[in-house]
Design an enzyme around this catalytic site. Structure first.
Site, PDB file in Angstrom:
ATOM      1  N   HIS A 171      12.183  -1.195 -12.328  1.00 19.07           N
ATOM      2  CA  HIS A 171      12.028  -3.129 -13.046  1.00 19.07           C
ATOM      3  C   HIS A 171      11.888  -3.671 -11.001  1.00 19.07           C
ATOM      4  O   HIS A 171      12.270  -3.694 -10.247  1.00 19.07           O
ATOM      5  CB  HIS A 171      12.847  -3.845 -13.467  1.00 19.07           C
ATOM      6  CG  HIS A 171      12.867  -5.705 -13.266  1.00 19.07           C
ATOM      7  ND1 HIS A 171      13.366  -6.134 -14.453  1.00 19.07           N
ATOM      8  CD2 HIS A 171      11.772  -5.916 -13.392  1.00 19.07           C
ATOM      9  CE1 HIS A 171      13.751  -7.470 -13.691  1.00 19.07           C
ATOM     10  NE2 HIS A 171      12.200  -7.913 -13.346  1.00 19.07           N
ATOM     11  N   HIS A 203       0.458  -1.324  -0.154  1.00 23.88           N
ATOM     12  CA  HIS A 203      -0.072  -0.254  -0.178  1.00 23.88           C
ATOM     13  C   HIS A 203       0.862   1.575  -0.097  1.00 23.88           C
ATOM     14  O   HIS A 203       1.954   1.194   0.832  1.00 23.88           O
ATOM     15  CB  HIS A 203      -1.162  -0.188   1.381  1.00 23.88           C
ATOM     16  CG  HIS A 203      -0.166   0.421   2.837  1.00 23.88           C
ATOM     17  ND1 HIS A 203       0.384   1.396   2.710  1.00 23.88           N
ATOM     18  CD2 HIS A 203       0.166  -1.327   3.416  1.00 23.88           C
ATOM     19  CE1 HIS A 203       0.470   0.501   3.999  1.00 23.88           C
ATOM     20  NE2 HIS A 203       0.783  -0.470   5.098  1.00 23.88           N
TER      21      HIS A 203
HETATM   22  C1  LIG Z   1      24.136  -7.541  -7.657  1.00 21.63           C
HETATM   23  C2  LIG Z   1      24.292  -7.726  -9.516  1.00 21.63           C
HETATM   24  C3  LIG Z   1      24.135  -6.565  -9.643  1.00 21.63           C
HETATM   25  C4  LIG Z   1      25.414  -8.071  -8.524  1.00 21.63           C
HETATM   26  O1  LIG Z   1      26.405  -7.925 -10.333  1.00 21.63           O
HETATM   27  P1  LIG Z   1      28.078  -7.999 -10.391  1.00 21.63           P
HETATM   28  O2  LIG Z   1      28.371  -6.534 -10.998  1.00 21.63           O
HETATM   29  O3  LIG Z   1      27.940  -8.760 -12.660  1.00 21.63           O
HETATM   30  O4  LIG Z   1      28.489  -8.838  -9.811  1.00 21.63           O
HETATM   31  P2  LIG Z   1      29.076 -10.166  -9.740  1.00 21.63           P
HETATM   32  O5  LIG Z   1      28.993 -11.389 -10.192  1.00 21.63           O
HETATM   33  O6  LIG Z   1      30.883  -9.921 -10.213  1.00 21.63           O
HETATM   34  O7  LIG Z   1      29.868 -10.595  -8.482  1.00 21.63           O
HETATM   35  C5  LIG Z   1      30.795  -9.768  -7.428  1.00 21.63           C
HETATM   36  C6  LIG Z   1      30.534  -9.952  -6.117  1.00 21.63           C
HETATM   37  O8  LIG Z   1      29.127  -9.732  -5.562  1.00 21.63           O
HETATM   38  C7  LIG Z   1      28.953 -11.091  -5.059  1.00 21.63           C
HETATM   39  N1  LIG Z   1      27.589 -10.774  -5.647  1.00 21.63           N
HETATM   40  C8  LIG Z   1      26.696 -10.553  -6.242  1.00 21.63           C
HETATM   41  N2  LIG Z   1      25.428 -10.722  -6.476  1.00 21.63           N
HETATM   42  C9  LIG Z   1      25.244 -10.271  -4.917  1.00 21.63           C
HETATM   43  C10 LIG Z   1      23.687 -10.466  -4.226  1.00 21.63           C
HETATM   44  N3  LIG Z   1      22.579 -10.363  -4.458  1.00 21.63           N
HETATM   45  N4  LIG Z   1      23.825 -10.779  -2.944  1.00 21.63           N
HETATM   46  C11 LIG Z   1      24.948 -10.656  -2.545  1.00 21.63           C
HETATM   47  N5  LIG Z   1      25.907 -10.438  -2.849  1.00 21.63           N
HETATM   48  C12 LIG Z   1      26.675 -11.085  -4.269  1.00 21.63           C
HETATM   49  C13 LIG Z   1      29.417 -12.015  -5.751  1.00 21.63           C
HETATM   50  O9  LIG Z   1      29.179 -13.636  -5.179  1.00 21.63           O
HETATM   51  C14 LIG Z   1      30.790 -11.587  -5.847  1.00 21.63           C
HETATM   52  O10 LIG Z   1      31.467 -12.077  -4.757  1.00 21.63           O
HETATM   53  P3  LIG Z   1      32.743 -12.226  -4.600  1.00 21.63           P
HETATM   54  O11 LIG Z   1      33.662 -11.090  -5.231  1.00 21.63           O
HETATM   55  O12 LIG Z   1      33.228 -12.161  -3.336  1.00 21.63           O
HETATM   56  O13 LIG Z   1      32.458 -13.081  -5.323  1.00 21.63           O
HETATM   57  C15 LIG Z   1      23.802  -9.050  -9.537  1.00 21.63           C
HETATM   58  O14 LIG Z   1      24.595 -10.466  -8.866  1.00 21.63           O
HETATM   59  C16 LIG Z   1      22.411  -9.015  -8.716  1.00 21.63           C
HETATM   60  O15 LIG Z   1      22.201  -9.495  -8.324  1.00 21.63           O
HETATM   61  N6  LIG Z   1      21.287  -8.953  -9.925  1.00 21.63           N
HETATM   62  C17 LIG Z   1      20.402  -9.152  -9.585  1.00 21.63           C
HETATM   63  C18 LIG Z   1      19.662 -10.232 -10.482  1.00 21.63           C
HETATM   64  C19 LIG Z   1      18.270 -10.347 -10.688  1.00 21.63           C
HETATM   65  O16 LIG Z   1      17.425  -9.582  -9.669  1.00 21.63           O
HETATM   66  N7  LIG Z   1      17.751 -10.271 -11.949  1.00 21.63           N
HETATM   67  C20 LIG Z   1      15.775 -10.401 -12.138  1.00 21.63           C
HETATM   68  C21 LIG Z   1      15.411 -10.755 -13.716  1.00 21.63           C
HETATM   69  S1  LIG Z   1      14.490 -11.329 -13.597  1.00 21.63           S
END
Ligand SMILES: CC(C)(COP(=O)(O)OP(=O)(O)OC[C@H]1O[C@@H](n2cnc3c(N)ncnc32)[C@H](O)[C@@H]1OP(=O)(O)O)[C@@H](O)C(=O)NCCC(=O)NCCS
Length: 201
Positions: A139, A130
């Site tokens: 998104h 709400h």
């Molecule tokens: C947060 C996010 C944007 C980071 O992406 P990125 O910059 O490519 O990061 P990486 O995958 O290279 O990860 C970098 C570090 O952060 C950590 N990390 C990534 N996403 C994380 C999350 N959501 N929560 C906790 N840690 C996370 C990884 O484990 C990695 O840790 P390390 O360096 O110790 O190995 C991405 O992981 C994410 O969560 N995106 C949302 C995706 C989503 O919800 N999609 C929906 C589609 S419908």
């Protein structure tokens, strides 16, 4: 019923097509800059350069692209009949407002007095409680939950399964990582992860 053109034939575009079918569209096509042929039985009839000439007055358009910046760029460039698609299983309160070009997917909830902007995605099973205000090109990913009176700034992406505590403001141009829990206002744009959510280095 008008023809519906979905811009973008990727994964999100496929879910949009299913939503459109359940809203009664029978003539559904895609345009896509990188794919040809058909996708889940619907033809790809052109690319973005064809949008103007496909806009014949009896065609509706929706953007099936998950990337907020790309959705914004397309929406601002073309003056076409953008439609709003709400999956029949979504629960929308009687006075909730949902802007043009937005899609609300299966089992999502948009509760009373919530306002959703234009070209937003309220994805599968997301909860927008709400009095939320969700600005344009946001998104809210599958299974994310926003408590009451949350404000999400434009172009922000709330990741899958993330939680935002009630009465919290998240500014524009943010990414809230998958599974993050936001318990304080976010005023600097950037990427936030973890429980409680903190800015990524
Ligand atoms: C947060 C996010 C944007 C980071 O992406 P990125 O910059 O490519 O990061 P990486 O995958 O290279 O990860 C970098 C570090 O952060 C950590 N990390 C990534 N996403 C994380 C999350 N959501 N929560 C906790 N840690 C996370 C990884 O484990 C990695 O840790 P390390 O360096 O110790 O190995 C991405 O992981 C994410 O969560 N995106 C949302 C995706 C989503 O919800 N999609 C929906 C589609 S419908």
């Amino acid at each position: 019923m008008n023809r519906l053109i979905i811009i973008g034939a990727g994964g999100h575009g496929k879910v949009v097509a299913d939503n459109a079918l359940k809203n009664g569209y029978t003539n559904i096509c895609y345009i896509d800059d990188n794919a040809k042929g058909d996708v889940i039985g619907f033809p790809i009839i052109g690319t973005s350069t064809d949008i103007e000439c496909l806009n014949d007055g009896s065609t509706d358009f929706i953007i099936g692209i998950g990337n907020n910046a790309v959705r914004k760029m397309i929406a601002e460039k073309y003056r076409v009949n953008w439609v709003t698609l709400i999956h029949p299983s979504a629960q929308i309160a009687f006075n909730a407002e949902i802007g043009k070009g937005s899609v609300v997917m299966a089992n999502a909830v948009v509760n009373v007095c919530a306002k959703i902007g234009e070209h937003c995605i309220i994805n599968t099973g997301a909860i927008v409680e709400h009095d939320n205000v969700i600005e344009d090109y946001v998104h809210i990913s599958p299974n994310a939950a926003l408590g009451g009176t949350v404000h999400i700034g434009d172009n922000t992406h709330v990741g899958i399964g993330a939680t935002v505590k009630n009465n919290i403001n998240v500014c524009s141009e943010c990414t809230i990582g998958a599974g993050a829990v936001v318990v304080k206002n976010i005023t600097d744009n950037g990427t936030y992860i973890g429980v409680p959510a903190r800015k990524m280095d």
